[in-house]
Design a protein around this motif. Sequence first.
Motif, PDB file in Angstrom:
ATOM      1  N   LEU B 199      57.049 -26.392 -32.762  1.00 59.36           N
ATOM      2  CA  LEU B 199      56.184 -25.318 -33.241  1.00 59.36           C
ATOM      3  C   LEU B 199      56.805 -23.963 -32.922  1.00 59.36           C
ATOM      4  O   LEU B 199      56.875 -23.083 -33.804  1.00 59.36           O
ATOM      5  CB  LEU B 199      54.802 -25.458 -32.583  1.00 59.36           C
ATOM      6  N   LEU B 252      60.232 -22.842 -44.801  1.00 58.49           N
ATOM      7  CA  LEU B 252      59.484 -22.447 -43.595  1.00 58.49           C
ATOM      8  C   LEU B 252      59.850 -21.045 -43.145  1.00 58.49           C
ATOM      9  O   LEU B 252      59.327 -20.560 -42.143  1.00 58.49           O
ATOM     10  CB  LEU B 252      59.773 -23.443 -42.464  1.00 58.49           C
ATOM     11  N   TRP B 257      52.188 -20.217 -46.403  1.00 56.31           N
ATOM     12  CA  TRP B 257      51.829 -21.440 -45.672  1.00 56.31           C
ATOM     13  C   TRP B 257      50.734 -22.156 -46.429  1.00 56.31           C
ATOM     14  O   TRP B 257      49.597 -21.702 -46.478  1.00 56.31           O
ATOM     15  CB  TRP B 257      51.358 -21.110 -44.260  1.00 56.31           C
ATOM     16  N   GLY B 261      48.783 -20.534 -42.029  1.00 56.00           N
ATOM     17  CA  GLY B 261      49.902 -20.028 -41.249  1.00 56.00           C
ATOM     18  C   GLY B 261      49.541 -19.696 -39.817  1.00 56.00           C
ATOM     19  O   GLY B 261      50.386 -19.191 -39.064  1.00 56.00           O
ATOM     20  N   ASP B 265      46.974 -24.038 -37.266  1.00 56.27           N
ATOM     21  CA  ASP B 265      47.225 -24.764 -38.522  1.00 56.27           C
ATOM     22  C   ASP B 265      48.578 -25.453 -38.471  1.00 56.27           C
ATOM     23  O   ASP B 265      48.725 -26.623 -38.832  1.00 56.27           O
ATOM     24  CB  ASP B 265      47.201 -23.800 -39.710  1.00 56.27           C
ATOM     25  N   ILE B 266      49.592 -24.713 -37.996  1.00 59.45           N
ATOM     26  CA  ILE B 266      50.951 -25.271 -38.011  1.00 59.45           C
ATOM     27  C   ILE B 266      51.043 -26.414 -36.997  1.00 59.45           C
ATOM     28  O   ILE B 266      51.657 -27.460 -37.261  1.00 59.45           O
ATOM     29  CB  ILE B 266      51.981 -24.160 -37.706  1.00 59.45           C
ATOM     30  N   ARG B 267      50.369 -26.234 -35.861  1.00 59.40           N
ATOM     31  CA  ARG B 267      50.385 -27.299 -34.853  1.00 59.40           C
ATOM     32  C   ARG B 267      49.749 -28.569 -35.437  1.00 59.40           C
ATOM     33  O   ARG B 267      50.276 -29.672 -35.303  1.00 59.40           O
ATOM     34  CB  ARG B 267      49.614 -26.854 -33.616  1.00 59.40           C
ATOM     35  N   THR B 269      49.627 -29.383 -38.571  1.00 56.11           N
ATOM     36  CA  THR B 269      50.530 -29.943 -39.575  1.00 56.11           C
ATOM     37  C   THR B 269      51.606 -30.811 -38.928  1.00 56.11           C
ATOM     38  O   THR B 269      51.888 -31.923 -39.373  1.00 56.11           O
ATOM     39  CB  THR B 269      51.183 -28.803 -40.382  1.00 56.11           C
TER      40      THR B 269
END
Lengths: 458, 329
Positions: B199, B252, B257, B261, B265-267, B269
């Motif tokens: 991340l 990326l 996103w 973003g 959210d990214i974690r 994903t």
Amino acid sequence: MIASIEPAAEQGLYASHQKVYSREVSGYYARLRVAAVAALLGLFYGVPWLRWDGRQAVLFDLPARHFRVWGITFFPQDFILLTALLVIAALSLFFFTALAGRLWCGYACPQTVWTEIYVWMERLTEGGRQRQIKLDRGRWSTEKVLRKTAKQALWITFSFLTGLTFVGYFSPIERLVAGAATLHLGSWETFWVVFYSFATYGNAGYLREQVCKYMCPYARFQSAMFDRHTLIISYDAPRGEPRGSLRHGKNRRLGDCVDCTLCVQVCPTGIDIRKGLQYECIACAACIDACDGVMDKVGRSRGLIRYSTQAEMDGRPKQFLRPRVIVYAALLLTAIGGFTAAIALRVPVNVDVIRDRNTLYRVIDGGRLENVYSVRIINKDRKRHEFRIDVTGLPGASVDSDRAAQEVGPEDVKTVVIRVRAPSAEARGAQHLLVVTQALDAPRLRVATPATFLFKAS
Amino acid sequence: MSPAVAFLIGAVVLANIAGALWLIWWTARSKDPAGAGAQTTTHVWDDDLTEYNNPLPRWWLWLFILTILFGLGYLLLYPGLGTFGGLLHWSSISQYQAEKETAGQALEDRLAGIKTESLVQLSHDPRAMATARNLFALNCSTCHGSDARGAKGFPNLTDGDWLWGGDANTIYQTIAHGRDNAMPAWGGALGPDGVENVLSYVLTLSGRLPEASRTAGMTAQIEAGRGTFKTLCAACHGPDGKGNPTIGAPNLTDSVWLHGGEIEDIRETITHGRLNHMPAHAELLGETKVRLLAAYVLNVSEAANPGRAAGAARPASPGQPAPAAMSPR
């Protein structure tokens, strides 16, 4: 002789219909009705031909959902106004019925108006009451065929004109008449012209008083608006009875009724008014005219049959202003006032705001959220307008859209998509806002539509 | 419908019609015990209230009979008696299909002129775009939004960033045949610490976590994440994280996103993976409508990015500003 008046000896719950041959009548009320018939038919046949601003003044364009009445174009969204109009019509019926009985039935109802014309055409071709009866009972002869054919030709022509004119309120009448003349009507136009022609022909030619007696709901519930002071057509029984002809009455003391039965012969519904108020009576006052004529001839005073009230007949004073009449009048005036105000203050723009359902919100930069709305602008005006869309009622909110001003053509509908952006630091959940659509060239054309903006839930 | 139920329905319908006939016959007769010559309907209310018999015209009776004949005729022609389909073989689905065919043919006729136009030409044809806007509102806006700017999980079609490529033909392929996309879940393989490392590295790709703000611990995390990225993630996202449009792997390094973003959210994903599905529309809508929609997507993309042809090289990402709250835990 008067088969339809006396009950038949055998009577089931159904009986074959006996045609009512009504005798022609002249007099004050007959003239009144002829005037009403002429005015109403004139309106019906004339209005579709009126032009306004280069277009048909009154046209209910169903496929386009545009209802044009002179300078105003109504959209389906204005149907509440039609409701108001119907309420006004109902209150008028209440008011006039309470005041003067079945005025509507006797003078203004299309059934009465068209029947009057059809009876007139019948008399023109077949002669008066006695000749009609004789013709119908007689055998088929050349004369009978000719007279019946002439009547049918008149009836059918008039029916066709009626059907054509009626459809002319819904389909541009000039094109319609041209199409009818060259046999180039659309299939739906043809269907409705034939449908209304046939309905006119059947109702005014054959059904006549049966519509009033067996079909019409108003005929029945109008009696609910009657009271003892409502004007009704009454036979003054104490003055008229015992009835008898002048010749036979020489050696008896008789009332004023000479028993000429003219009042029965002129009755379009085939009743004997001397039996008292009956539900069949449409208050056309033909019997009054007939009786007054007879009274004049025999040298007695008019009014043996007259517009009267039950109270008057019972020897009590007439009373026009009753609580019932005043209440109906007040309701009627309120409804008319409200309707007029609604028309005068009407803003010819409708706006629907529909939030995108799938997207709750979008996170955009600067700590702001975005909601998407489809704004449907219905421009009911006859001019093209440019609209600016803003939002109020939500702190810091602004509109982002692909165009600054949205152009909507005359009597057109356009859907535009706007994005509303608002700072998300404080606000949570669903918040209200107003989407304000403002025409750039007309300050009056401003519509504020409530909508909801969704922030993060917590 | 089982034969017994079908028979029962048919029997009930016919019995009702017979009952209606009987009712007409029964009510048409005067109930006066004295027989003919009845003056009243013989109904009595409140001890002594009676109703005069005002006989209805007999044609009224014939109207009742006519409605029954109509009903029988209807049942003969249309389905109504159990499983009997009627002589006309009418069904609501066949009517729907016939109407749909007519409407489809009308659209084809209306759009006959556009068949020879290229997608790019089409995207500049106002008349075609007016139809396409309605098609988009009907078929696409549910996911991509009325303004085609998407939503979380549903791509924005106006930002010039394309997972599968943004040239006219690729857009057409995407709409016609759909796309399936999967980001595997790495939570189990990497463990919580491994996910945090990746991340941190991924955030630096788009310019977040500027070097000046990094602590020693963070730098170590990022370096560990870089190693994991090169071995695992680079297979799809490329060694530089710029993605790969042939397999739909997202870039990326920009600020776009699809699934959000924010750090959370990214974690999510990386830990649990993502599945995306764009349905195929070729069967559903037919060639003409799919072409119109592809042209419409070109149109809105170009309108939102004037001067930049759709599908051209992506601009250098400005990088998403990283507020203080958006640093990895």
